[in-house]
Design an enzyme around this catalytic site. Structure first.
Site, short mmCIF file in Angstrom:
data_model
loop_
_atom_site.label_atom_id
_atom_site.label_comp_id
_atom_site.label_asym_id
_atom_site.label_seq_id
_atom_site.Cartn_x
_atom_site.Cartn_y
_atom_site.Cartn_z
CB SER A 177 -0.94 0.01 1.21
OG SER A 177 -0.18 -0.05 2.42
CG HIS A 211 7.14 23.23 16.26
ND1 HIS A 211 6.75 22.79 17.51
CD2 HIS A 211 6.42 22.50 15.36
CE1 HIS A 211 5.84 21.84 17.37
NE2 HIS A 211 5.61 21.64 16.08
CB SER A 213 5.69 18.26 15.64
OG SER A 213 5.13 18.89 14.51
CB SER A 221 2.14 12.65 19.63
OG SER A 221 2.43 14.03 19.64
CG ASP A 256 4.05 14.47 22.46
OD1 ASP A 256 3.07 14.14 23.15
OD2 ASP A 256 4.01 15.37 21.61
#
Length: 347
Positions: A177, A211, A213, A221, A256
């Site tokens: 996939s 930043h 993430s 996360s 996190d």
């Protein structure tokens, strides 16, 4: 008398030839502006050839060759922009309102003052030597990075305030996939200051708010915010870029990755060495813990010329090796050994 006539003839011929040169340069410039680059280059080459043969022009060979090379490079670099501009001029109906016309031109030509930031690359094949649950060892990795200067000289130090965005993605193209396993996003705002002292190895320094993430939630996360200071040193062909950072604290319930500095430490060091058409880059990171908790990472990047028959201007072969922690945010506490090869679209 005969000598005076000879001088008059020489002066007349030289003046006439100089006028012809000026006319040819003007003609070449018009071709160049209209996007007819082949015709422009033919004139530039003829001018160089004629000038080299005629000593009365007092033009040095090396200077002419340098000028010609620069012209060729400029034409190649500006070709796409010129093609867009010519399309706008020739194909788009004229708009009477000047501001509206400027807006339409900007949208079509796409001239927004964006620049590459970190290396933009595509590694169609990367291989992780360690097998991990839920992923194939073969995957595709790519990075997109751009910078947008916002304003200049706020403090009178010739500094630049910029916004930058970098995205690094890991794509499991070897799976049926072909899902994206992980993407890391790095928006940042930074000030770059040139160091003006003459004969100094220090060339510039940068202060940034960054930043980072992975855009996921729950157990997957990962995110953190940093302030960092980066300096740029030059020692002949070797560029040394040390960086130190401070992690901006978060509330414990929102953190996190509480122990991320245990693996990434408080800074890194980049060594960059260009040689002819190649570049060699070594990135080093260590948490500086002198115990069994010592963690770090090494990344080596090599860009090299592609074969000429591929006809890919401003693109390069790209080879990357990574060993250590935090190749991606999701793996900040995982030891990774990865190798990949592909194409760099900037450097």
């Amino acid at each position: 008398m005969r000598k005076s006539k000879l001088l008059i003839v020489i002066f007349a011929v030289t003046t006439l030839f100089g006028n012809n040169i000026q006319e040819l340069y003007e003609k070449a410039s018009i071709y160049e502006k209209n996007g007819e680059f082949k015709k422009a280059m033919q004139i530039y080459k003829q001018l160089a050839k004629n000038s080299l043969k005629n000593e009365t022009l007092n033009i040095k060979k090396n200077s002419l060759e340098d000028t010609l090379v620069k012209k060729e490079l400029l034409i190649k670099e500006e070709k796409f922009k010129a093609l867009r501009g010519n399309f706008f001029k020739r194909n788009i109906d004229k708009i009477n309102d000047k501001e509206t016309a400027n807006t339409v031109e900007q949208v079509i030509v796409k001239n927004f003052g964006l620049y590459t930031y970190k290396t933009n690359y595509l590694l169609p094949i990367t291989y992780d030597t360690k097998n991990k649950d839920g992923r194939n060892q073969y995957e595709t990795k790519f990075q997109l990075s751009f910078e947008k200067p916002l304003t200049y000289n706020i403090f009178g130090l010739d500094e630049t305030l910029s916004f930058a965005y970098t995205q690094k993605s890991y794509w499991q193209t070897s799976r049926e996939s072909a899902p994206f396993r992980e993407s890391n996003y790095q928006p940042e705002v930074f000030l770059t200051f040139p160091y003006k002292k003459e004969n100094s190895s220090l060339k510039a320094y940068k202060v940034s708010l960054l930043h980072e993430s992975n855009g996921q939630d729950g157990e997957k996360s990962r995110s953190w915010n940093r302030l960092y200071l980066e300096s740029f040193f030059q020692f002949s062909n070797l560029f040394v870029v040390p960086r130190v950072w401070y992690r901006i604290p978060e509330k414990e319930r929102n953190d996190d990755n509480k122990d991320i500095q245990k693996y990434l430490g408080y800074g890194d060091l980049t060594l960059f060495y260009p040689y002819k058409k190649h570049t060699f880059e070594l990135k080093l990171r260590n948490n500086l813990r002198l115990s069994e908790d010592n963690k770090g990472a090494v990344e080596f990047n090599w860009t090299f010329p592609l074969p000429s028959f591929l006809n890919l201007p401003n693109s390069f072969g790209y080879f990357q090796v990574f060993s250590g922690y935090a190749d991606s945010l999701i793996d900040y506490d995982e030891d990774i050994n990865k190798i990949g090869i592909g194409i760099a679209f900037s450097r």
